[in-house]
Structure formats: structure tokens, C-alpha cells
Design a protein around this motif. Sequence first.
Motif, PDB file in Angstrom:
ATOM      1  N   UNK A  66       1.384  -1.294   0.412  1.00  0.00           N
ATOM      2  CA  UNK A  66       0.215   0.151   0.100  1.00  0.00           C
ATOM      3  C   UNK A  66       0.981   1.607  -0.091  1.00  0.00           C
ATOM      4  N   UNK A  67       0.968   2.312  -0.771  1.00  0.00           N
ATOM      5  CA  UNK A  67       1.464   3.157  -0.903  1.00  0.00           C
ATOM      6  C   UNK A  67       0.657   4.702  -0.762  1.00  0.00           C
ATOM      7  N   UNK A  68       0.813   5.227   0.388  1.00  0.00           N
ATOM      8  CA  UNK A  68      -0.060   6.449   0.768  1.00  0.00           C
ATOM      9  C   UNK A  68       0.780   7.569   0.750  1.00  0.00           C
ATOM     10  N   UNK A  69      -0.213   9.159   0.577  1.00  0.00           N
ATOM     11  CA  UNK A  69       1.030   9.473   0.983  1.00  0.00           C
ATOM     12  C   UNK A  69       1.616  10.579  -0.848  1.00  0.00           C
ATOM     13  N   UNK A  70       2.676  11.514  -0.398  1.00  0.00           N
ATOM     14  CA  UNK A  70       3.297  12.310  -1.928  1.00  0.00           C
ATOM     15  C   UNK A  70       3.743  10.612  -2.581  1.00  0.00           C
ATOM     16  N   UNK A  71       3.600  10.749  -4.421  1.00  0.00           N
ATOM     17  CA  UNK A  71       4.588   9.220  -4.997  1.00  0.00           C
ATOM     18  C   UNK A  71       6.192  10.060  -4.124  1.00  0.00           C
ATOM     19  N   UNK A  72       6.621  10.320  -4.155  1.00  0.00           N
ATOM     20  CA  UNK A  72       8.462  10.375  -3.435  1.00  0.00           C
ATOM     21  C   UNK A  72       8.393  11.520  -2.639  1.00  0.00           C
ATOM     22  N   UNK A  73       9.231  11.740  -2.021  1.00  0.00           N
ATOM     23  CA  UNK A  73       9.548  12.128  -1.148  1.00  0.00           C
ATOM     24  C   UNK A  73       9.417  12.067   0.072  1.00  0.00           C
ATOM     25  N   UNK A  74       9.577  13.397   1.075  1.00  0.00           N
ATOM     26  CA  UNK A  74       8.685  14.038   2.722  1.00  0.00           C
ATOM     27  C   UNK A  74       7.237  12.856   2.285  1.00  0.00           C
ATOM     28  N   UNK A  75       7.148  12.464   3.677  1.00  0.00           N
ATOM     29  CA  UNK A  75       5.998  12.220   3.927  1.00  0.00           C
ATOM     30  C   UNK A  75       5.401  10.569   2.838  1.00  0.00           C
ATOM     31  N   UNK A  76       5.706  10.183   1.787  1.00  0.00           N
ATOM     32  CA  UNK A  76       5.429   9.443   1.077  1.00  0.00           C
ATOM     33  C   UNK A  76       5.566   7.673   2.074  1.00  0.00           C
ATOM     34  N   UNK A  80       3.682  -2.462   4.078  1.00  0.00           N
ATOM     35  CA  UNK A  80       3.515  -4.270   3.725  1.00  0.00           C
ATOM     36  C   UNK A  80       3.154  -5.274   4.360  1.00  0.00           C
ATOM     37  N   UNK A  81       2.440  -6.349   3.621  1.00  0.00           N
ATOM     38  CA  UNK A  81       1.810  -7.834   4.640  1.00  0.00           C
ATOM     39  C   UNK A  81       2.015  -8.790   4.218  1.00  0.00           C
ATOM     40  N   UNK A  82       2.571  -9.696   4.125  1.00  0.00           N
ATOM     41  CA  UNK A  82       3.322 -10.760   3.611  1.00  0.00           C
ATOM     42  C   UNK A  82       3.398 -12.300   4.739  1.00  0.00           C
ATOM     43  N   UNK A  83       4.147 -12.587   4.607  1.00  0.00           N
ATOM     44  CA  UNK A  83       4.208 -14.779   4.955  1.00  0.00           C
ATOM     45  C   UNK A  83       5.028 -14.475   6.391  1.00  0.00           C
ATOM     46  N   UNK A  84       5.414 -15.109   6.541  1.00  0.00           N
ATOM     47  CA  UNK A  84       6.001 -14.579   7.560  1.00  0.00           C
ATOM     48  C   UNK A  84       7.492 -14.374   7.396  1.00  0.00           C
ATOM     49  N   UNK A  85       8.126 -14.650   6.319  1.00  0.00           N
ATOM     50  CA  UNK A  85       9.829 -14.239   6.122  1.00  0.00           C
ATOM     51  C   UNK A  85       9.741 -12.222   5.949  1.00  0.00           C
ATOM     52  N   UNK A  86       8.100 -12.234   4.791  1.00  0.00           N
ATOM     53  CA  UNK A  86       8.380 -11.225   4.477  1.00  0.00           C
ATOM     54  C   UNK A  86       7.576 -10.345   5.844  1.00  0.00           C
ATOM     55  N   UNK A  87       6.943 -10.712   6.344  1.00  0.00           N
ATOM     56  CA  UNK A  87       6.288  -9.755   7.732  1.00  0.00           C
ATOM     57  C   UNK A  87       5.550  -8.712   7.577  1.00  0.00           C
ATOM     58  N   UNK A  88       5.424  -7.519   8.450  1.00  0.00           N
ATOM     59  CA  UNK A  88       4.419  -6.815   8.480  1.00  0.00           C
ATOM     60  C   UNK A  88       5.286  -5.944   8.443  1.00  0.00           C
ATOM     61  N   UNK A  89       5.107  -3.945   8.094  1.00  0.00           N
ATOM     62  CA  UNK A  89       5.640  -3.244   8.469  1.00  0.00           C
ATOM     63  C   UNK A  89       5.039  -1.458   7.931  1.00  0.00           C
ATOM     64  N   UNK A  90       5.795  -0.789   7.907  1.00  0.00           N
ATOM     65  CA  UNK A  90       5.593   0.500   7.421  1.00  0.00           C
ATOM     66  C   UNK A  90       6.890   1.205   7.376  1.00  0.00           C
ATOM     67  N   UNK A  91       6.877   1.857   5.763  1.00  0.00           N
ATOM     68  CA  UNK A  91       7.654   3.244   5.797  1.00  0.00           C
ATOM     69  C   UNK A  91       7.878   3.584   5.317  1.00  0.00           C
ATOM     70  N   UNK A  92       7.932   5.150   6.358  1.00  0.00           N
ATOM     71  CA  UNK A  92       7.509   6.616   5.792  1.00  0.00           C
ATOM     72  C   UNK A  92       8.916   7.581   5.693  1.00  0.00           C
ATOM     73  N   UNK A  93       8.898   8.001   4.354  1.00  0.00           N
ATOM     74  CA  UNK A  93      10.390   9.231   3.820  1.00  0.00           C
ATOM     75  C   UNK A  93      10.049  10.504   5.126  1.00  0.00           C
ATOM     76  N   UNK A  94      11.210  10.921   6.082  1.00  0.00           N
ATOM     77  CA  UNK A  94      10.847  11.482   6.958  1.00  0.00           C
ATOM     78  C   UNK A  94      11.963  13.104   6.516  1.00  0.00           C
ATOM     79  N   UNK A  95      13.489  12.711   5.594  1.00  0.00           N
ATOM     80  CA  UNK A  95      13.450  13.503   5.199  1.00  0.00           C
ATOM     81  C   UNK A  95      13.879  12.698   3.622  1.00  0.00           C
TER      82      UNK A  95
END
Length: 175
Positions: A66-76, A80-95
Motif C-alpha cells: 500500500x502506498x500513501x501520501x506523495x509518490x516520492x519524497x518527504x511524507x511518502x 506491506x503485509x506478507x508471509x512469515x518471511x516478509x512480515x508486516x510493516x511500514x516505511x515513511x520518508x522523514x526527509x
Amino acid sequence: MIALIILVVAVFLLCLVIAKRPSDFRIERNLIIAAPAGSIQPLVDNFRQWIRWSPWEGLDPNLTREYLGPEAGKGAIYAWKGNNKAGAGRMTVLSSEPEHSIVLRLEFLRPFKATNTATFRFEPQSSGTLVTWSMEGNNGFVMKLFSLVFDSEKFVGKDFEKGLAALAKAVEPKT
């Protein structure tokens, strides 16, 4: 009775060893990529481009993104959600400083919870760009216990090396 006392002392000593392990960690790898920073940074700054080079792509063919916010840069944001190998999480561009650095907040939700900071630095070199990928954070008690048998520096470091090599392949001129 003596066996119980020995067990209690052993558990206490193990807890003491774990508690005294360092909480802070830092993992870092770098690679000179034969391309200008302006060609490399967009592949890191835009999470939709990570599919081209991320060392964790392919861990789960059914991974949901899932992609949220601007396409690139701060705030993007990339979740992700996946199997046991991929896990689940979230990344946010802070700067994101063009041709200099990108700082990400990395939140793991599964298989374990953790919040870390990942940084990509881009430094011009005569042969291209020195790209440095680092991650730092703080380990709680459970992660300190885990680190007794699992060397995250080597394990995650290998993933960083694989990712940097794939990033280079994605941007370096084809010969």
C-alpha cells in the motif's frame, strides 16, 4: 531442590547477561555505484521503485503493498503485509535532500515490533556515487535475547549488500 536452585540462578544470570547487552545498534553498508546521485536517489525516494532493487522483494509472491501520501519524497509511505518471511510493516520518508540523503522511519509490526531509522547517503566520487545504507535503533529485552543467537549485523548487513548491488544494477549503464 538443588537442581531448582541451580535453575533459578542460571535464569537470573542469563537475564543479567541479556540486560547488560547494548541497547543501541547500527548496521551500515556502502557501495560505489557508477552513476550520479540524481539517477540513484529516485529509486530510493519512491517506494514504488523498491520492487526493482529491494533485497526483500520476492520473499512473498503474494505480498500486499500500500502506498500513501506523495509518490516520492518527504511524507511518502509504504506499508506491506506478507508471509512469515516478509512480515508486516511500514516505511515513511522523514526527509529527502536531493542528491544528498534520504531518512526513513521503519516500523516493523510482524514478526516482531520495532521502530528503527534507515538512512541513505549519496556522496559524489570520481567513479560515481558512494551510496551508504544504514539502520539504527534500540533493542528491547526480547531483541537483546534474540541477539545472543542471531547476529543481525551479519544477517541484515548481507541484505543491505544485496540491495546495494541490485540498486547499482538498476542504474548503472549497460555494457
